[in-house]
Design a protein around this motif. Structure first.
Motif, PDB file in Angstrom:
ATOM      1  N   VAL A   6      13.442  -7.439   2.286  1.00 50.56           N
ATOM      2  CA  VAL A   6      13.129  -9.120   1.734  1.00 50.56           C
ATOM      3  C   VAL A   6      12.685  -8.285   0.548  1.00 50.56           C
ATOM      4  O   VAL A   6      12.995  -8.484  -1.092  1.00 50.56           O
ATOM      5  CB  VAL A   6      12.995  -9.861   2.104  1.00 50.56           C
ATOM      6  N   VAL A   7      10.835  -7.832   0.553  1.00 47.75           N
ATOM      7  CA  VAL A   7      10.275  -7.078  -1.081  1.00 47.75           C
ATOM      8  C   VAL A   7      10.793  -5.835  -1.505  1.00 47.75           C
ATOM      9  O   VAL A   7      11.431  -6.582  -2.915  1.00 47.75           O
ATOM     10  CB  VAL A   7       9.216  -6.289  -0.445  1.00 47.75           C
ATOM     11  N   LYS A   8      11.678  -5.417  -1.164  1.00 44.56           N
ATOM     12  CA  LYS A   8      12.494  -4.145  -1.837  1.00 44.56           C
ATOM     13  C   LYS A   8      13.554  -4.468  -2.538  1.00 44.56           C
ATOM     14  O   LYS A   8      13.986  -4.891  -3.791  1.00 44.56           O
ATOM     15  CB  LYS A   8      13.001  -3.770  -0.485  1.00 44.56           C
ATOM     16  N   THR A   9      14.926  -5.726  -2.158  1.00 38.29           N
ATOM     17  CA  THR A   9      16.107  -6.520  -2.318  1.00 38.29           C
ATOM     18  C   THR A   9      15.055  -7.351  -3.527  1.00 38.29           C
ATOM     19  O   THR A   9      15.748  -7.409  -4.844  1.00 38.29           O
ATOM     20  CB  THR A   9      15.370  -7.103  -1.365  1.00 38.29           C
TER      21      THR A   9
ATOM     22  N   ARG B 294       1.077  -1.315  -0.309  1.00 38.64           N
ATOM     23  CA  ARG B 294       0.142  -0.098   0.169  1.00 38.64           C
ATOM     24  C   ARG B 294       0.546   1.181  -0.156  1.00 38.64           C
ATOM     25  O   ARG B 294       0.284   2.229  -0.502  1.00 38.64           O
ATOM     26  CB  ARG B 294      -0.952   0.326   0.775  1.00 38.64           C
ATOM     27  N   PHE B 295       2.006   1.435   1.205  1.00 34.84           N
ATOM     28  CA  PHE B 295       2.640   2.947   1.049  1.00 34.84           C
ATOM     29  C   PHE B 295       4.318   2.402   0.344  1.00 34.84           C
ATOM     30  O   PHE B 295       4.514   3.457   0.073  1.00 34.84           O
ATOM     31  CB  PHE B 295       2.604   2.464   2.766  1.00 34.84           C
ATOM     32  N   GLY B 296       4.931   1.342  -0.370  1.00 32.60           N
ATOM     33  CA  GLY B 296       6.338   1.184  -0.295  1.00 32.60           C
ATOM     34  C   GLY B 296       6.705   1.301   0.532  1.00 32.60           C
ATOM     35  O   GLY B 296       6.809   1.208   1.770  1.00 32.60           O
ATOM     36  N   SER B 297       7.800   0.308  -0.111  1.00 34.98           N
ATOM     37  CA  SER B 297       9.065  -0.415   0.787  1.00 34.98           C
ATOM     38  C   SER B 297      10.054   1.004   1.998  1.00 34.98           C
ATOM     39  O   SER B 297      10.067   0.837   2.764  1.00 34.98           O
ATOM     40  CB  SER B 297      10.007  -1.048   0.717  1.00 34.98           C
ATOM     41  N   SER B 298      10.260   2.267   1.158  1.00 27.29           N
ATOM     42  CA  SER B 298      10.662   2.542   1.576  1.00 27.29           C
ATOM     43  C   SER B 298      10.344   3.600   2.847  1.00 27.29           C
ATOM     44  O   SER B 298      10.479   4.187   4.604  1.00 27.29           O
ATOM     45  CB  SER B 298      11.161   3.884   0.817  1.00 27.29           C
ATOM     46  N   ALA B 299       8.905   4.171   2.782  1.00 28.79           N
ATOM     47  CA  ALA B 299       8.007   4.575   3.554  1.00 28.79           C
ATOM     48  C   ALA B 299       7.615   3.845   4.769  1.00 28.79           C
ATOM     49  O   ALA B 299       7.823   3.941   5.761  1.00 28.79           O
ATOM     50  CB  ALA B 299       6.539   4.740   3.015  1.00 28.79           C
TER      51      ALA B 299
END
Length: 464
Positions: free
Chosen positions: A383-386, A333-338
């Motif tokens: 993990v998702v971002k990677t 919903r909001f993105g990995s960085s947030a």
């Protein structure tokens, strides 16, 4: 030569939950030694040094196996590798359950360490068999169940060992691993390998294994550097030589175990830095909070029994179990960085708060639960971002390095926290001063907060 394969079959919730339950079973088996180490030392006549060796044997094996399993899963198919890896883990659990002495138990723990490789293999499977949004949630579910299983093992190991025997605390989760592995084998379709003619980079495997073992040894020796300066210096020199040799081998290999160009991506190296920092902070709380509960109530502690400590840590177990799915949903919903920035902010605040506010049991219970929740959310987002930063055929190796970094971060955090308590003992006693705990929490919070400095690099180099 790259082969052309049919698109993978999409899977439903039963297959994902089979993976999640397998993760919970492996997490349970992984965690039973730590709370029962005093009992094992008594029953097997172990010294403290031998007990410490038993405590790190699985971590060392896991750190070695995770990148190898991820690499093999990328090349030969995640399910094919996972089923065989779980056979090794189940064998290790059986050996540990039947172990009559320390050498046999050590062998069992070494075999069990292969379970760490199951996580990147799970990530390969969900990414191949689910759409992007659903795979993020599935990764969160699997990660959360592994952490939740670890907390369950911590809580149940003592009562099972005391009520039945030490043998059953290994046997019960091993049986669960066998059953859930069969469920995964039945429900999860085969995933096609990325390359059918891939070769294993054995020189790279050997050198990377040497690097990880030596690094773990450095972390073990570093707290006593004043007493063993020559040993620490020799290990650091050996580590530098192994790293140099490994880089040269990987640059020249036709099919390197780890493509060094991946590590040069800002989205990847920054993810490993953040993972390490977050796990150092998490390890600080994981080590310091139970120690504070155990300190005599005549001072600043609570004199809690092992059973009481287990009850106090139960909210953390629940928070850890839900953190993975929550992290996956939040990332979608909001993105990995947030999500990472929020999680790190919560962790840092909770750690700083515990440094100065720990006079009541509920202070520690709430603080530890918030840290467990934030840590699980951060690791899932990482993990998702990677995975998003690499092509599908590199998912296993890229995410396995997150798990290796996680192990190293925990080991480093525990060592630092233990050293702080040892250095802060009250004169003439073995009890640390209250200020030593405050110092430990502040250092853990500071390391965690510093990871915010590299979050801005995460969006760079992410695969479109």
């Amino acid at each position: 030569m790259t082969t052309t394969v049919d698109p993978p079959v999409r899977v439903g919730k039963p297959a994902v939950w089979a993976l999640a339950l397998l993760a919970a079973a492996t997490g349970t088996l992984e965690s039973v030694v730590t709370p029962t180490l005093p009992l094992l030392q008594r029953e097997l006549s172990m010294s403290r040094a031998e007990g410490a060796l038993l405590g790190v044997a699985m971590l060392i094996t896991g750190a070695i196996i995770a990148p190898i399993a991820g690499n093999l899963g990328d090349r030969f198919g995640g399910k094919w590798v996972m089923v065989r890896l779980m056979a090794v883990v189940a064998t290790g659990g059986l050996v540990s359950a039947l172990a009559p002495n320390l050498p046999v138990l050590l062998l069992g723990q070494v075999l069990e360490g292969a379970m760490v490789g199951a996580m990147p293999l799970s990530f390969i499977l969900v990414r191949k068999h689910l759409p992007a949004g659903e795979s993020a949630v599935a990764i969160g579910v699997v990660s959360g169940m592994f952490v939740g299983g670890g907390m369950l093992g911590t809580l149940m190991a003592g009562p099972i060992a005391e009520g039945l025997s030490r043998h059953w605390m290994f046997a019960i989760p091993t049986m669960a691993i066998v059953i859930t592995t069969l469920a995964v084998h039945r429900l999860m379709p085969n995933d096609p390998p990325a390359r059918s003619d891939a070769r294993i980079d054995w020189p790279g495997v050997v050198l990377l294994s040497g690097i990880l073992v030596t690094l773990m040894a450095v972390l073990q020796v570093a707290p006593n550097a004043i007493d063993q300066p020559l040993l620490l210096g020799a290990l650091v020199v050996l580590l530098a030589g192994l790293v140099t040799g490994w880089i040269q081998v990987e640059r020249r290999a036709a099919a390197p175990m780890i493509d060094l160009r991946l590590l040069a991506k800002p989205a990847l190296w920054s993810s490993y830095v953040i993972t390490f920092a977050v796990c150092v902070g998490t390890a600080g709380a994981t080590y310091l909070v139970p120690q504070l509960f155990d300190v005599s109530a005549d001072g600043y502690g609570f004199g809690a029994s092992p059973t009481d400590i287990g009850r106090y840590l139960l909210p953390s177990a629940i928070a850890a179990a839900v953190s993975g799915p929550l992290g996956g949903l939040a990332v979608r919903r909001f993105g990995s960085s947030a999500v990472l920035a929020t999680g790190i902010g919560v962790m840092t605040t909770a750690l700083f708060a515990l440094a100065f506010v720990h006079a009541e049991v509920w202070h520690l219970v709430v603080g530890k639960a918030l840290i467990a929740l934030a840590s699980g959310v951060c690791i899932t987002a990482m993990v998702v971002k990677t995975a998003d930063a690499v092509d599908e055929e590199s998912t296993g190796i890229a995410t396995s390095l997150v798990l290796v970094t996680r192990v190293l971060g925990f080991a480093f955090g525990v060592q630092v926290s233990g050293s702080i308590l040892d250095a802060g003992k009250l004169s003439g006693t073995t009890v640390p001063a209250e200020s030593a705990y405050s110092t430990g929490f502040v250092i853990a919070a500071t390391v965690t907060a510093l990871s915010l400095l590299v979050i801005r690099t995460l969006h760079k180099g992410v695969k479109a």
